[in-house]
Motif scaffolding. Sequence first.
Motif, PDB file in Angstrom:
ATOM      1  N   CYS A 179       0.023   4.132  -2.508  1.00 17.69           N
ATOM      2  CA  CYS A 179      -0.591   5.391  -2.069  1.00 17.69           C
ATOM      3  C   CYS A 179      -0.141   5.753  -0.656  1.00 17.69           C
ATOM      4  CB  CYS A 179      -2.114   5.252  -2.099  1.00 17.69           C
ATOM      5  SG  CYS A 179      -2.969   6.711  -1.471  1.00 17.69           S
ATOM      6  N   TRP A 236     -10.414   3.240   2.775  1.00 19.17           N
ATOM      7  CA  TRP A 236     -10.657   4.679   2.966  1.00 19.17           C
ATOM      8  C   TRP A 236     -11.356   5.302   1.766  1.00 19.17           C
ATOM      9  CZ3 TRP A 236     -10.199   6.066   7.749  1.00 19.17           C
ATOM     10  CH2 TRP A 236      -9.251   5.454   8.573  1.00 19.17           C
ATOM     11  N   CYS A 277     -12.102   9.319   1.266  1.00 19.46           N
ATOM     12  CA  CYS A 277     -11.358  10.139   0.303  1.00 19.46           C
ATOM     13  C   CYS A 277     -12.304  10.804  -0.692  1.00 19.46           C
ATOM     14  CB  CYS A 277     -10.320   9.288  -0.433  1.00 19.46           C
ATOM     15  SG  CYS A 277      -8.892   8.908   0.588  1.00 19.46           S
ATOM     16  N   CYS A 314      -7.791   2.277  -5.641  1.00 21.12           N
ATOM     17  CA  CYS A 314      -8.644   2.860  -4.595  1.00 21.12           C
ATOM     18  C   CYS A 314      -9.878   2.002  -4.318  1.00 21.12           C
ATOM     19  CB  CYS A 314      -9.089   4.261  -4.987  1.00 21.12           C
ATOM     20  SG  CYS A 314      -7.741   5.447  -5.046  1.00 21.12           S
ATOM     21  N   TRP A 335       0.829  -1.217   0.000  1.00 18.71           N
ATOM     22  CA  TRP A 335       0.000   0.000   0.000  1.00 18.71           C
ATOM     23  C   TRP A 335       0.858   1.259   0.000  1.00 18.71           C
ATOM     24  CZ3 TRP A 335      -4.496   0.912  -1.758  1.00 18.71           C
ATOM     25  CH2 TRP A 335      -5.474  -0.072  -1.756  1.00 18.71           C
ATOM     26  N   ALA A 342     -12.912   7.006  -6.070  1.00 15.69           N
ATOM     27  CA  ALA A 342     -12.140   5.854  -5.627  1.00 15.69           C
ATOM     28  C   ALA A 342     -12.595   4.581  -6.313  1.00 15.69           C
ATOM     29  CB  ALA A 342     -12.268   5.713  -4.116  1.00 15.69           C
ATOM     30  N   ASN A 368      -4.801  10.922  -4.308  1.00 14.11           N
ATOM     31  CA  ASN A 368      -4.476  10.604  -5.705  1.00 14.11           C
ATOM     32  C   ASN A 368      -5.286   9.377  -6.079  1.00 14.11           C
ATOM     33  OD1 ASN A 368      -2.387  12.423  -6.737  1.00 14.11           O
ATOM     34  ND2 ASN A 368      -1.159  11.632  -5.045  1.00 14.11           N
TER      35      ASN A 368
HETATM   36  S1  SF4 Z   1      -8.941   5.715  -1.415  1.00 13.44           S
HETATM   37 FE1  SF4 Z   1      -7.631   7.376  -0.666  1.00 13.44          FE
HETATM   38  S2  SF4 Z   1      -6.200   6.439   0.735  1.00 13.44           S
HETATM   39 FE2  SF4 Z   1      -7.128   4.804  -0.428  1.00 13.44          FE
HETATM   40  S3  SF4 Z   1      -5.721   4.445  -2.129  1.00 13.44           S
HETATM   41 FE3  SF4 Z   1      -7.241   5.905  -2.849  1.00 13.44          FE
HETATM   42  S4  SF4 Z   1      -6.391   7.961  -2.447  1.00 13.44           S
HETATM   43 FE4  SF4 Z   1      -5.213   6.447  -1.267  1.00 13.44          FE
END
Ligand code: SF4
Length: 503
Positions: free
Chosen positions: A17, A213, A217, A208, A13, A420, A203
């Motif tokens: 990111c 998360w 995000c 994602c 991970w 995401a 990003n």
């Molecule tokens: S959802 Fe947010 S924390 Fe998770 S990989 Fe994507 S940008 Fe990163």
Amino acid sequence: MKPKPITATTLVWLQRCARRIWLDRHGDAAQRVATDPVLQHQIARGHAHEEAIVAAQFAQRHPLVATAWPELVAETLAAMQSGVPALHQGALEVQAHDDMILCGSPDLLFRVEQPSQLGAWSYAPVEIKLHREPRPDDQLQLAFYRWMLGMLQGNVPEGELWLGFDAATHQPLQKVRQTKPPHVQPWLDLLTTVRTGDEAPINFSRQCSYCHWRNACEQEATQRQDIALLGQLDRRTAAALRKAGLTNLAALVQLTAEQLAAYPHVGPKRAVQLLSHAHALLRGAPYPHSAAAMRLPPAALFLDIESHPVTQMPWAFGWMDASGQRGSFVVVPQRPRQAPARLDIAGSSVSFVPDAAAGWQALAALVAAQEGVIIHWGHYERQMLQQDATPSVQDALSERMIDLQRKITQAYSFPIARGAGNGATTLKAIGGYLGYTWPAAANWAAAWDAYHQWCQQLATVRTQQQPWADAIDTTLADGLAYLMSDVVALHGVWQWLQNNAAA
Ligand code: SF4
């Protein structure tokens, strides 16, 4: 307090990111969401694949019986010290620093005749993956296990990735050896820097959708009108824009196309796309890239293909012709003798073909007498045509195929934020914006599973028409409904572009 262990997944991970790592340390745990259903499918398939490879080749592997992690670590170490030939899902644990514990569970540990602190032998890790080509995530994971083994046994072994699956031999399709020294320490240093640093920016990427998360995000980016909402925004461009203080859409649209084009990895064409997308998001309406988008030639067929998740081999060709008639060609490698070649399911014609080449052949026959182009979405259909169709079918279809995604995104930006879960220019995103819907909980992975299960059922159904229809109704129908939703949306997006284009 005992430090939280660092696993290969942590480093994977980190590679994908930095924000994920930062949020894992500083985020509100209540905002985490459950594992994505598509990922659950992939995880289950990966486990089944690993079991199939291990069962076929290592029936005599040393059994590990402990279930709790500390006991499993002790049992694994004892087995390694006694020199067993192989271990499946052993447990490794290493104290890297005072505040850093590393934990790992390689798919396989093999005894190699290389002296170490264990004795006249040592162990080398193997990671088993369903996909066929090595990925950066795989390489980092393997390097992590080799590095841990180096600390545990006093020498760093080589490692191997076993990739893909040969159904005939139950062997991996290829074994990729990793021999270079594993550079894990820089990743551990970066981990500390990210965890103790400022909030990492958003990003969005394909990864994602697998991140817990993702909802947090998306909410954060929407609230801030963050530049991360822009499709086709390169990570390096985003970093340069943020450095210049251009963190949100309102600030970005103050730039001219020429100014934006000067940022890294932008250029004149992408600058127009990014600015148009920012305007579309700010206005909440589609935004044309230039004064007049051109109308496409008349369409003979709308085509969407579902394929094997790993090999990309088509298993179903969904189509709609210019009159609105719909159908699909479904690949059935071993169709029972005397079984019908065609059925009507829910108002749509389902025909069976023995392989992907025959599917392309059937499509070519369908459009042979019709004028017009073949509309599809993205580059996959053309790629599959080149991969699977005979040369004569390629010649007949290649010139007629038009990638609607390319055409519409060259002409318009839609007020669809990159998020995401999805890109801003997918068929689901643009079709969904225009009002098209898909069956609840339907996705390509579930459609594939339905097809796969149906193929297994076919081995047992009788050859009369009704049992075939029953099997389709109960198993394959959901997968075909998903495919048809794609085709209907494809037609709808094409119609929208025709209605909004200059003659
Ligand atoms: S959802 Fe947010 S924390 Fe998770 S990989 Fe994507 S940008 Fe990163």
